[in-house]
Design an enzyme around this catalytic site. Structure first.
Site, mmCIF file in Angstrom:
data_model
loop_
_atom_site.group_PDB
_atom_site.id
_atom_site.type_symbol
_atom_site.label_atom_id
_atom_site.label_comp_id
_atom_site.label_asym_id
_atom_site.label_seq_id
_atom_site.Cartn_x
_atom_site.Cartn_y
_atom_site.Cartn_z
ATOM 1 N N HIS A 280 0.842 -1.201 0.000
ATOM 2 C CA HIS A 280 0.000 0.000 0.000
ATOM 3 C C HIS A 280 0.878 1.251 0.000
ATOM 4 C CE1 HIS A 280 -3.520 2.485 1.430
ATOM 5 N NE2 HIS A 280 -2.530 3.198 1.922
ATOM 6 N N GLU A 281 1.874 1.277 0.863
ATOM 7 C CA GLU A 281 2.729 2.471 0.958
ATOM 8 C C GLU A 281 3.588 2.628 -0.295
ATOM 9 O OE1 GLU A 281 2.313 4.765 3.103
ATOM 10 O OE2 GLU A 281 0.770 3.604 4.115
ATOM 11 N N HIS B 209 1.568 4.276 -2.998
ATOM 12 C CA HIS B 209 1.483 5.743 -2.921
ATOM 13 C C HIS B 209 2.669 6.377 -3.646
ATOM 14 C CE1 HIS B 209 -1.990 6.552 -0.442
ATOM 15 N NE2 HIS B 209 -1.550 5.872 0.598
ATOM 16 N N GLU C 98 -6.240 6.702 -1.565
ATOM 17 C CA GLU C 98 -6.201 5.556 -0.652
ATOM 18 C C GLU C 98 -6.712 4.281 -1.340
ATOM 19 O OE1 GLU C 98 -4.794 5.188 2.192
ATOM 20 O OE2 GLU C 98 -4.135 7.254 2.187
HETATM 21 ZN ZN LIG Z 1 -2.496 5.238 2.394
#
Ligand SMILES: [Zn+2]
Length: 283
Positions: free
Chosen positions: A153-154, A157, A210
């Protein structure tokens, strides 16, 4: 760090005309990879208003400072730390999957560090600078699969350049004009890098960012051989610790784990299940 967007709508509207014109001039289309299994669109073209190389340099500077502060306080995990080795092993399986989402990632000098703190937090800054806080590992009792989902997830980004787009949206018109000029070869870059460096750790991402990071991260982790079902168990744990309403500390306050998030991840698990099985078969 990864926060929900708090961009003021009114301020945004006043800059919109300029941004659209500038983005049109500077945009370089970047789509999701052709072989992607999760359904996400192209990265925001607004991000091209901020030079990627400068942002990555600013990120490296900020990350180095963070590490040296932690080292001075004795909270930076040494290379022999079992938890750090575990995180670096996970990164070793995810990073080779990164370039298909962003060609620049081939040149990034990825780093993974662990900071001793009760904070439930983790982030990946532009250019591939990853940090986990021990709190997120211990308080959530993360399995390797779940830690891989957070890392994915990171990383997503960073790969989808959400910070770059977010900074473009948050800069004043005059700064953007100078950035636009710089991009078009008309002027000097100035000290933008220094000014954005300090913003990187307090950026707030939008709900759309997100969702994007959830899905791209899910696919990255699956391609690395981590069980996609762990994305669901991870956010169920987050919901339990954070009360499900996004009222918990740090990461939890900015990553609300409501039923919608979990349902969306669950719906996407079958799309990447084949990638996961293939990766496991090869390992
Ligand atoms: Zn996030």
């Amino acid at each position: 760090m990864c926060f929900l967007c708090d961009v003021k709508h009114s301020a945004w509207q006043s800059r919109r005309g300029f941004l659209q014109a500038a983005a049109g001039a500077a945009a370089v289309a970047a789509s999701a990879p052709l072989l992607a299994q999760v359904d996400v669109g192209a990265s925001s073209s607004l991000r091209t208003l901020v030079p990627a190389g400068e942002l990555e340099a600013a990120s490296t500077q900020e990350y180095t400072k963070l590490l040296s502060d932690a080292r001075a306080k004795g909270t930076l995990a040494p290379p022999g730390s079992a938890q750090l080795r575990r995180l670096r092993h996970i990164a070793g399986r995810l990073v080779p999957q990164a370039a298909q989402w962003n060609d620049r990632a081939k040149k990034w000098r990825w780093e993974v560090n662990l900071i001793d703190s009760k904070q439930i937090n983790a982030f990946c800054m532009p250019g591939g600078k990853i940090a986990f806080y021990t709190g997120i590992l211990t308080q959530l009792r993360l399995t390797d699969d779940e830690a891989a989902m957070i890392m994915g997830h990171e990383m997503a980004h960073a790969l989808r350049e959400h910070a770059r787009a977010r900074i473009a949206k948050s800069q004043g018109t005059s700064t953007l004009l100078s950035l636009g000029s710089q991009l078009l070869g008309l002027g000097q870059f100035g000290d933008m890098a220094a000014s954005v460096g300090t913003q990187l750790l307090t950026l707030r991402f939008s709900r759309e960012d997100e969702t994007d990071a959830d899905l791209v991260g899910l696919e990255l982790a699956a391609r690395g051989g981590y069980n996609p079902q762990a994305a669901v168990s991870l956010w169920q744990k987050m919901a339990r610790v954070g009360g499900g309403g996004g009222n918990g500390p740090g990461f939890l306050s900015t990553h609300p784990s409501g039923p919608e998030r979990i349902e969306q991840l669950q719906a996407n698990v079958p799309k990447v299940q084949g990638l996961y099985l293939r990766a496991r078969g090869q390992s």
